[in-house]
Design an enzyme around this catalytic site. Structure first.
Site, short mmCIF file in Angstrom:
data_model
loop_
_atom_site.label_atom_id
_atom_site.label_comp_id
_atom_site.label_asym_id
_atom_site.label_seq_id
_atom_site.Cartn_x
_atom_site.Cartn_y
_atom_site.Cartn_z
N PRO A 176 0.79 -1.23 0.00
CA PRO A 176 0.00 0.00 0.00
C PRO A 176 0.82 1.28 0.00
CG PRO A 176 -0.12 -1.13 2.12
CD PRO A 176 0.53 -2.07 1.17
N ASN A 177 0.33 2.22 -0.78
CA ASN A 177 0.84 3.59 -0.86
C ASN A 177 2.16 3.71 -1.64
OD1 ASN A 177 -1.31 4.76 0.73
ND2 ASN A 177 -0.38 3.71 2.47
N ARG A 237 4.88 11.07 -2.60
CA ARG A 237 4.57 10.74 -1.21
C ARG A 237 5.77 11.06 -0.31
NH1 ARG A 237 4.54 4.61 1.28
NH2 ARG A 237 3.85 5.21 3.36
N TYR A 258 10.95 9.23 1.27
CA TYR A 258 11.00 8.19 0.23
C TYR A 258 11.66 8.65 -1.07
CZ TYR A 258 7.71 5.95 3.43
OH TYR A 258 7.14 5.40 4.54
N ASN A 263 8.22 -5.39 -0.60
CA ASN A 263 8.03 -4.24 0.27
C ASN A 263 6.53 -4.20 0.57
OD1 ASN A 263 7.76 -1.86 1.64
ND2 ASN A 263 8.98 -0.64 0.20
N ALA A 277 3.00 -0.66 4.99
CA ALA A 277 2.52 -0.72 6.37
C ALA A 277 1.98 -2.09 6.76
CB ALA A 277 1.46 0.36 6.58
N HIS A 320 3.84 -4.24 9.28
CA HIS A 320 3.74 -4.06 10.73
C HIS A 320 2.41 -4.56 11.29
CE1 HIS A 320 7.01 -1.49 9.53
NE2 HIS A 320 6.19 -0.63 8.92
N ASP A 337 1.98 -15.16 6.96
CA ASP A 337 1.64 -16.57 6.76
C ASP A 337 1.79 -16.96 5.29
OD1 ASP A 337 1.10 -17.09 9.40
OD2 ASP A 337 -1.08 -17.07 9.20
N GLU A 368 12.85 -9.09 2.12
CA GLU A 368 12.04 -7.93 2.53
C GLU A 368 12.84 -6.65 2.28
OE1 GLU A 368 11.73 -7.75 6.80
OE2 GLU A 368 9.99 -6.42 6.74
N HIS A 421 12.66 -2.30 2.64
CA HIS A 421 12.05 -1.03 3.02
C HIS A 421 12.95 0.10 2.54
CE1 HIS A 421 9.00 -3.01 5.30
NE2 HIS A 421 9.93 -3.75 5.85
N ILE A 422 12.34 1.09 1.91
CA ILE A 422 13.10 2.22 1.38
C ILE A 422 13.69 3.03 2.53
CG2 ILE A 422 12.88 4.35 0.04
CD1 ILE A 422 10.42 2.87 -1.35
N SER A 423 12.85 3.29 3.53
CA SER A 423 13.31 4.05 4.69
C SER A 423 13.87 3.08 5.74
CB SER A 423 12.15 4.84 5.28
OG SER A 423 11.15 3.95 5.76
N ARG A 477 12.50 4.96 12.81
CA ARG A 477 11.27 5.77 12.73
C ARG A 477 10.37 5.48 13.93
NH1 ARG A 477 8.93 5.31 6.81
NH2 ARG A 477 7.65 7.01 7.65
N ARG A 493 6.74 0.98 13.68
CA ARG A 493 7.40 0.45 12.47
C ARG A 493 8.52 -0.53 12.81
NH1 ARG A 493 5.21 3.75 8.36
NH2 ARG A 493 4.79 5.81 9.17
C1 DQA Z 1 8.05 1.32 3.99
C2 DQA Z 1 8.07 1.56 5.49
C3 DQA Z 1 6.70 1.31 6.08
O1 DQA Z 1 6.73 1.54 7.49
C4 DQA Z 1 5.70 2.25 5.48
O2 DQA Z 1 4.40 2.00 6.00
C5 DQA Z 1 5.70 2.22 4.01
C6 DQA Z 1 6.98 2.16 3.30
C7 DQA Z 1 9.40 1.67 3.33
O3 DQA Z 1 9.60 1.24 2.20
O4 DQA Z 1 10.21 2.38 3.93
O5 DQA Z 1 4.66 2.29 3.35
O6 DQA Z 1 7.79 -0.05 3.75
#
Ligand code: DQA
Length: 146
Positions: free
Chosen positions: A10-11, A18, A23, A72, A75, A78, A85, A96, A98-100, A105, A109
């Site tokens: 998502p997002n 964003r 990011y 990725n 959210a 978390h 599963d 896995e 994560h960009i950040s 944070r 997270r």
């Molecule tokens: C994220 C980190 C997550 O906590 C956040 O909800 C995202 C992006 C990252 O790529 O840093 O949507 O997965």
């Protein structure tokens, strides 16, 4: 030919606009086009969804089809035991990303339901985390050129 799925939750379709201070300014489409050029021996299958169940269905469809998955989960990382599963269930290795740096944070997270089901995790290295994850699969799964 290696088949690697790049799965974004998502997002992440909003990358580029964003929260660019977190990011960056690059769109997901632009980055993935560059990534495809960077790995000519890898068939990258890119998928993004904002819907938890769709992400789970996509992971199921990777069974027997993909050599590896770069995930990725945004959210859902978390919150989603269902996604964790699915990662356990499919028997396809997952890295896995994560960009950040999620550990630097908010406290919420710092929990990932997914990490322990994955080969490994990359966090905080920006968009290049995806490339590093693909490189891992190349090194692990492709025989070295002589
Ligand atoms: C994220 C980190 C997550 O906590 C956040 O909800 C995202 C992006 C990252 O790529 O840093 O949507 O997965």
């Amino acid at each position: 030919m290696l088949h690697i799925a790049i799965v974004n939750g998502p997002n992440l379709n909003l990358l580029g606009t964003r929260e660019p201070e977190i990011y960056g300014h690059q769109t997901l489409d632009h980055y993935l086009k560059q990534l495809t050029k960077r790995f000519p021996l890898v068939h990258l299958h890119c998928y993004q969804s904002n819907v938890e169940g769709e992400l789970i269905n996509y992971l199921h469809n990777c069974m027997g089809m993909m050599n590896g998955i770069v995930l990725n989960a945004g959210a859902y990382t978390h919150t989603s035991i269902a996604l964790a599963d699915a990662v356990s269930a499919i028997g396809v290795p997952v890295v896995e990303v994560h960009i950040s740096n999620v550990l630097a944070r908010e406290d919420y997270r710092k929990t990932s339901f997914i990490s322990s089901k994955c080969k490994g995790s990359i966090s905080g290295l920006g968009m290049d985390g995806y490339a590093l994850a693909v490189q891992y699969f190349v090194d692990a799964l492709l025989p070295p050129a002589v």
